[in-house]
Design an enzyme around this catalytic site. Structure first.
Site, PDB file in Angstrom:
ATOM      1  N   ASP A  35     -11.447 -28.391 -41.411  1.00 13.40           N
ATOM      2  CA  ASP A  35     -11.406 -29.188 -40.480  1.00 13.40           C
ATOM      3  C   ASP A  35     -10.235 -29.561 -39.706  1.00 13.40           C
ATOM      4  O   ASP A  35      -9.241 -29.389 -40.559  1.00 13.40           O
ATOM      5  CB  ASP A  35     -11.982 -30.457 -41.273  1.00 13.40           C
ATOM      6  CG  ASP A  35     -12.559 -31.767 -40.347  1.00 13.40           C
ATOM      7  OD1 ASP A  35     -13.556 -32.029 -40.335  1.00 13.40           O
ATOM      8  OD2 ASP A  35     -11.462 -32.124 -39.398  1.00 13.40           O
ATOM      9  N   ILE A  36     -10.289 -29.736 -38.714  1.00 14.91           N
ATOM     10  CA  ILE A  36      -9.042 -29.885 -37.717  1.00 14.91           C
ATOM     11  C   ILE A  36      -8.399 -31.067 -37.737  1.00 14.91           C
ATOM     12  O   ILE A  36      -7.212 -31.140 -37.560  1.00 14.91           O
ATOM     13  CB  ILE A  36      -9.547 -29.556 -36.038  1.00 14.91           C
ATOM     14  CG1 ILE A  36      -8.339 -29.122 -35.454  1.00 14.91           C
ATOM     15  CG2 ILE A  36     -10.028 -30.791 -35.583  1.00 14.91           C
ATOM     16  CD1 ILE A  36      -8.529 -28.637 -34.046  1.00 14.91           C
ATOM     17  N   HIS A 105     -23.623 -29.723 -40.124  1.00 13.12           N
ATOM     18  CA  HIS A 105     -22.327 -29.151 -40.772  1.00 13.12           C
ATOM     19  C   HIS A 105     -22.344 -30.134 -42.200  1.00 13.12           C
ATOM     20  O   HIS A 105     -22.612 -31.194 -42.044  1.00 13.12           O
ATOM     21  CB  HIS A 105     -21.123 -29.297 -40.147  1.00 13.12           C
ATOM     22  CG  HIS A 105     -20.769 -30.667 -39.461  1.00 13.12           C
ATOM     23  ND1 HIS A 105     -21.548 -31.034 -38.304  1.00 13.12           N
ATOM     24  CD2 HIS A 105     -20.262 -31.857 -39.762  1.00 13.12           C
ATOM     25  CE1 HIS A 105     -21.253 -32.402 -37.785  1.00 13.12           C
ATOM     26  NE2 HIS A 105     -20.368 -32.623 -38.777  1.00 13.12           N
TER      27      HIS A 105
HETATM   28  P1  AMP Z   1     -18.947 -35.383 -37.966  1.00 17.70           P
HETATM   29  O1  AMP Z   1     -18.465 -36.977 -37.642  1.00 17.70           O
HETATM   30  O2  AMP Z   1     -19.780 -35.376 -39.083  1.00 17.70           O
HETATM   31  O3  AMP Z   1     -19.844 -34.778 -36.770  1.00 17.70           O
HETATM   32  O4  AMP Z   1     -17.526 -34.525 -38.037  1.00 17.70           O
HETATM   33  C1  AMP Z   1     -17.010 -33.643 -37.332  1.00 17.70           C
HETATM   34  C2  AMP Z   1     -15.810 -33.051 -37.698  1.00 17.70           C
HETATM   35  O5  AMP Z   1     -15.512 -31.844 -36.946  1.00 17.70           O
HETATM   36  C3  AMP Z   1     -14.640 -33.983 -37.769  1.00 17.70           C
HETATM   37  O6  AMP Z   1     -14.177 -34.208 -39.260  1.00 17.70           O
HETATM   38  C4  AMP Z   1     -13.705 -33.240 -36.819  1.00 17.70           C
HETATM   39  O7  AMP Z   1     -12.252 -33.299 -37.316  1.00 17.70           O
HETATM   40  C5  AMP Z   1     -14.171 -31.839 -36.884  1.00 17.70           C
HETATM   41  N1  AMP Z   1     -13.973 -30.944 -35.823  1.00 17.70           N
HETATM   42  C6  AMP Z   1     -14.042 -31.228 -34.453  1.00 17.70           C
HETATM   43  N2  AMP Z   1     -13.684 -30.408 -33.794  1.00 17.70           N
HETATM   44  C7  AMP Z   1     -13.011 -29.082 -34.658  1.00 17.70           C
HETATM   45  C8  AMP Z   1     -12.714 -28.027 -34.558  1.00 17.70           C
HETATM   46  N3  AMP Z   1     -12.360 -27.480 -33.115  1.00 17.70           N
HETATM   47  N4  AMP Z   1     -12.286 -27.160 -35.443  1.00 17.70           N
HETATM   48  C9  AMP Z   1     -12.560 -27.835 -36.766  1.00 17.70           C
HETATM   49  N5  AMP Z   1     -12.912 -29.019 -36.898  1.00 17.70           N
HETATM   50  C10 AMP Z   1     -13.404 -29.673 -35.976  1.00 17.70           C
END
Ligand code: AMP
Length: 120
Positions: A35-36, A105
């Site tokens: 996760d970023i 996810h």
């Molecule tokens: P959700 O609220 O469950 O949809 O979580 C989405 C997650 O995706 C969040 O924890 C973000 O930090 C993560 N995220 C968004 N963009 C990226 C990316 N490019 N690479 C890795 N994680 C990401």
């Protein structure tokens, strides 16, 4: 329930190789990457390669091979990560679950004491 998949979501772009990721594990049916914006020392996202918007969509429509492949990826992420003392698996879903990215996810979060998920 109709599940409408938007192929412009950021995880679809990651799967197409249009934006980078830090891969932890990959197999035929799933990709796991860091996760970023990590919430804990271990914070990995496991996603199916198929076009599913949410856990309930994936559970309803993914093939047995896709579902097994996804869970095998979860197992590998746990084996490769520092989660012997436990972790939390979260799949935020739609509006009430505050889902930001509309590609299914599972968050695997751990590496420290996380506390209770909900106050009692
Ligand atoms: P959700 O609220 O469950 O949809 O979580 C989405 C997650 O995706 C969040 O924890 C973000 O930090 C993560 N995220 C968004 N963009 C990226 C990316 N490019 N690479 C890795 N994680 C990401």
């Amino acid at each position: 329930m109709d599940y409408i998949y938007d192929d412009q979501n950021i995880f679809a772009k990651i799967l197409r190789g249009e934006i980078p990721n830090t891969t932890v594990y990959e197999n035929e049916h799933a990709l796991a990457f860091k996760d970023i914006n990590p919430a804990a020392p271990v914070h990995v996202l496991v996603i199916p390669k198929g076009a599913y918007v949410s856990l309930d969509h994936f559970a309803r429509d993914a093939s047995p091979a896709e579902q097994v492949g996804f869970l095998q990826a979860v197992a590998e992420v746990c084996r490769l990560s520092d989660v012997e003392e436990g972790f939390r698996a979260i799949s935020n879903t739609r509006t009430h679950g505050v889902q930001d990215v509309p590609h299914y996810h599972m968050h695997i979060i751990g590496g420290k004491q996380l506390g209770r998920m909900m106050p009692h």
